[in-house]
Scaffold this active site. Sequence first.
Site, short mmCIF file in Angstrom:
data_model
loop_
_atom_site.label_atom_id
_atom_site.label_comp_id
_atom_site.label_asym_id
_atom_site.label_seq_id
_atom_site.Cartn_x
_atom_site.Cartn_y
_atom_site.Cartn_z
N GLU A 1 -21.87 68.08 51.11
CA GLU A 1 -22.45 67.69 49.82
C GLU A 1 -22.12 66.22 49.51
O GLU A 1 -22.96 65.50 48.96
CB GLU A 1 -21.91 68.59 48.71
N THR B 1 -31.27 63.90 46.23
CA THR B 1 -30.22 64.24 45.29
C THR B 1 -29.51 63.00 44.77
O THR B 1 -29.23 62.88 43.58
CB THR B 1 -29.20 65.19 45.95
#
Length: 306
Positions: A128, A181
């Site tokens: 992430e 993102t």
Amino acid sequence: MKNSVKVFSPGTVSNVGSGYDIMGFAFDGPGDILEIIIDRSGEIIIENRSDSDIPCDENNVIHPALRALLSQADKEYGARVIIHRKISPGSGIGSSAASSAGAVFGANALLGMPFNDLELIDFALQGEKLVSGQAHADNVAPCIMGGFTLVRSYKPLDVISIPYPADLYCSVVHPALQLKTSESRSLVKSSVATSTAVQQTGNASALIAGLILNDKKLIARSVVDLIAEPARKHLIPYYDEIKAAAISKGALAFNISGSGPSVFAFTDSQEKAENISEHISGTLLLKGIKSMRYASAISGKGVRII
């Protein structure tokens, strides 16, 4: 020791309105299918057999996640990961989390389960961090643990499974768009007014209470985001219109899934969830935008061996 395993790693919705970077849940439908093979090469090799155009080098989230796990297990271990099916990148339904969580879960199973869920989440966070610049666990945690999760703290990492109504269903619609993102996160202000923080904290706390108390009216009025939704909704075409369309069809609440462009709605039956997702997709199609739609209960199952 068995040297290969195939896993299914589910899609997830994060933020859930008021829980920016701390809340998320797993749902049925989209997911990654990964085959993990452990060897003694000391190398990590990624092979993409899916329809998605994704990197297979160190820029793939699987690489840092697996490297973190294998370095803790045995520096001589290596791994080969074959991606058979992939959630569309930039979809807002946990694409990167599904890959990193699926890879570390599979590797852990092959090594005899030396690491617990919290440790697996910590390893997956390295993926992430690669894709968004920050190690946030609101997708990774429900992907590994299933159900609805709350990240109480990152330092130290503390994740809590939250009870939720068995008849709480979600509609998820993914417009045929991609949002990075990192770019979507850059739109969210790094600081907010105290009054905004107070309201957001109240909504987030009330959402958790509504889930535990099986109070859908409380859940409905608590999925309110004063931080990310106002900053990001212009990235999703006709956002206000499809939100109104969902509410008109009986949605309890509606908001952006993760960083977008996917959106989600809560309701109290599978039939309503299917009708709402169909209505949102139809509304978008009239505007010339194709989409994928899903309808399911919150899933108690996270990543698992298939």
